[in-house]
Design a protein around this motif. Structure first.
Motif, PDB file in Angstrom:
ATOM      1  N   GLY A  18      45.421  43.644  36.184  1.00 28.22           N
ATOM      2  CA  GLY A  18      44.807  42.354  36.825  1.00 28.22           C
ATOM      3  C   GLY A  18      45.709  41.894  38.079  1.00 28.22           C
ATOM      4  N   SER A  22      45.170  42.170  41.968  1.00 29.59           N
ATOM      5  CA  SER A  22      45.160  40.887  42.877  1.00 29.59           C
ATOM      6  C   SER A  22      46.149  41.280  44.379  1.00 29.59           C
ATOM      7  CB  SER A  22      45.848  39.807  41.995  1.00 29.59           C
ATOM      8  OG  SER A  22      47.118  39.992  41.801  1.00 29.59           O
ATOM      9  N   LYS A  52      39.705  38.484  39.584  1.00 29.17           N
ATOM     10  CA  LYS A  52      40.991  39.016  40.594  1.00 29.17           C
ATOM     11  C   LYS A  52      40.786  39.264  42.048  1.00 29.17           C
ATOM     12  CE  LYS A  52      43.436  38.493  36.963  1.00 29.17           C
ATOM     13  NZ  LYS A  52      44.581  37.312  36.896  1.00 29.17           N
TER      14      LYS A  52
END
Length: 313
Positions: A18, A22, A52
């Protein structure tokens, strides 16, 4: 607007994944994600990863059960290549693992590739010093799921060595030589790389040929793209064609700084020397690195956020 496709192969560590997603979230990027079919991956996991992204599209590609060293690794890559090439036009396709992280801002990365639109970014690797590098192309590996990692521990590795030696000896007696029969060139590169659109389209168009040639090879993910480039006379498009011997002084042409000299590969930590080493790699022009564990290295995570912030170089 020229867009980039990030292709990620992952099999767990979803918090780490994640964080990577991002950092790649940008209006010029789409992100394609392959999760190993053997891995537990719930709808909640998918939802958390989906949250994300704010600017990119996150596309989950058909999943393959991946077994290290077998043809399934190529099948997983093909799932990413095929899905991304059908989804849209991208100037570059960047193949990453789920434990990679960028070392530069997306603006810096985009600007760099704009200046090298026809180049292929692979780390070419030496075939010297390991007979298996040749044998894995010269002879068939009939049971793709049987690898040194199939059975844990030293006994599992010993069993694989005995099996592999037997497999090769039998084929020698039968005078099998795929290098001659299939006109294979002993050549390999690191699995991870960045490729312009025409190369990805060539790989996807050659899928049946690749399967016929490599479905019974050992660790074929390191050889199928270099072999295809050699076959098509495209190795001259490599950004850097120097050979890597997994030494610190070797330049890695895929621009992924991977520390093989301290580990297999080494996992970066919160130690000051690790941060300094990665900062030096950034100054040398590296755009990505692996491997990371952001849960155990919060200081390094903060440093990566600083390095990748918009406007930073």
């Amino acid at each position: 607007m020229r867009k980039h496709a990030y292709l990620i192969m992952a099999h767990g560590s979803y918090e780490q994944l994640g964080f990577l997603i991002s950092l790649l979230d940008h209006e010029k990027n789409d992100i394609f994600l392959h999760i190993d079919k053997k891995s537990s991956f719930s709808k909640l996991d998918q939802q958390i990863l989906q949250e994300k992204v704010k600017k990119s599209q996150l596309i989950f590609v058909p999943r393959v059960a991946v077994y290290w060293g077998g043809y399934s690794q190529i099948e997983a890559e093909m799932s990413l290549f095929r899905t991304a090439s059908q989804h849209g036009d991208y100037c570059f396709y960047h193949l990453l693992s789920g434990i990679d992280l960028p070392l530069q801002s997306q603006e810096t990365i985009h600007s760099f590739f704009e200046q090298h639109l026809d180049k292929v970014f692979l780390t070419m690797m030496t075939l010297e010093g390991d007979k298996e590098n040749i044998d894995r192309l010269k002879y068939y590996h009939l049971f793709g799921r049987l690898t040194p990692r199939t059975f844990p521990g030293v006994f599992g590795k010993a069993f694989f060595k005995i099996y592999r030696k037997t497999e090769v000896v039998i084929q020698k007696l039968l005078r099998i030589d795929r290098l001659k029969r299939d006109n294979l060139t002993p050549i390999k590169a690191a699995q991870w790389g960045s490729f312009p659109q025409d190369i990805i389209k060539l790989v996807v168009a050659s899928e049946k040929q690749i399967e016929q040639t490599f479905q019974h090879s050992f660790i074929p993910d390191e050889v199928f793209i270099p072999h295809l480039l050699h076959q098509k006379g495209l190795l001259g498009r490599l950004y850097d064609d120097s050979l890597s011997y997994n030494r610190k002084e070797d330049f890695q042409g895929n621009l992924r700084y991977i520390n093989w000299w301290d580990g297999n590969p080494y996992t970066w930590t919160d130690k000051v020397e690790d941060s300094n080493t990665l900062d030096e790699a950034r100054m040398l022009g590296y755009l990505f690195s692996r491997k990371f564990n952001v849960l155990s290295s919060p200081k390094l995570k903060a440093k990566v956020l600083e390095w990748t912030a918009s406007g930073n170089t």
